[in-house]
Design a protein around this motif. Sequence first.
Motif, PDB file in Angstrom:
ATOM      1  N   ASP A 116     -13.638 -58.490  53.463  1.00 12.90           N
ATOM      2  CA  ASP A 116     -14.196 -59.804  53.145  1.00 12.90           C
ATOM      3  C   ASP A 116     -13.217 -60.929  53.470  1.00 12.90           C
ATOM      4  OD1 ASP A 116     -16.591 -58.685  52.272  1.00 12.90           O
ATOM      5  OD2 ASP A 116     -15.921 -58.559  50.179  1.00 12.90           O
ATOM      6  N   ASP A 117     -11.957 -60.770  53.079  1.00 11.52           N
ATOM      7  CA  ASP A 117     -10.971 -61.807  53.382  1.00 11.52           C
ATOM      8  C   ASP A 117     -10.662 -61.867  54.876  1.00 11.52           C
ATOM      9  OD1 ASP A 117     -10.528 -63.052  50.865  1.00 11.52           O
ATOM     10  OD2 ASP A 117      -9.462 -61.251  50.207  1.00 11.52           O
ATOM     11  N   ARG A 119     -12.841 -61.333  57.236  1.00  9.98           N
ATOM     12  CA  ARG A 119     -13.972 -62.079  57.820  1.00  9.98           C
ATOM     13  C   ARG A 119     -13.830 -63.570  57.585  1.00  9.98           C
ATOM     14  NH1 ARG A 119     -18.315 -57.804  55.710  1.00  9.98           N
ATOM     15  NH2 ARG A 119     -18.261 -56.416  57.513  1.00  9.98           N
ATOM     16  N   ARG A 120     -13.333 -63.958  56.420  1.00  4.73           N
ATOM     17  CA  ARG A 120     -13.155 -65.372  56.134  1.00  4.73           C
ATOM     18  C   ARG A 120     -12.086 -66.011  57.004  1.00  4.73           C
ATOM     19  NH1 ARG A 120     -15.174 -63.973  50.889  1.00  4.73           N
ATOM     20  NH2 ARG A 120     -13.302 -63.049  50.049  1.00  4.73           N
ATOM     21  N   GLN A 121     -11.167 -65.225  57.471  1.00  2.86           N
ATOM     22  CA  GLN A 121     -10.119 -65.781  58.329  1.00  2.86           C
ATOM     23  C   GLN A 121     -10.646 -65.885  59.730  1.00  2.86           C
ATOM     24  OE1 GLN A 121      -6.157 -64.501  58.072  1.00  2.86           O
ATOM     25  NE2 GLN A 121      -6.045 -65.025  55.946  1.00  2.86           N
TER      26      GLN A 121
END
Length: 121
Positions: A116-117, A119-121
């Motif tokens: 998830d993190d 993908r956020r980057q």
Amino acid sequence: MTDIDTTSIRSRLEDERSRLAGAAELLDHESSGTMEDELGELADGSSDNHLGDLASAMYDRELDEGLEDGVKASIVEIDAALGRIDDGTYGICEVCGKPIGAARLEALPWARLCIDDQRRQ
């Protein structure tokens, strides 16, 4: 730390590091000379060889340098993962502090972030 077999992960990381170090050495050796060494008479411009030969040689050199940079960056990531194993933080996301999924670590053992993190980057 998560329930991960860090012994096998360490072995995989060390094997991959060794493989990449060999590749970096080979790439460094292939591009260790100057362009003049590589091109011979093409480099001084006095040859009637086609300009495409020079462009092709320069492209190959830049490609090798890019590959070498990528290999070195991967080695840095592997070293960091080995450090996380040593300090007990392996498998923990550096952003949210939650465990990184086992499937993600299996696919990318030097992963720093959960999916998830990432993908956020």
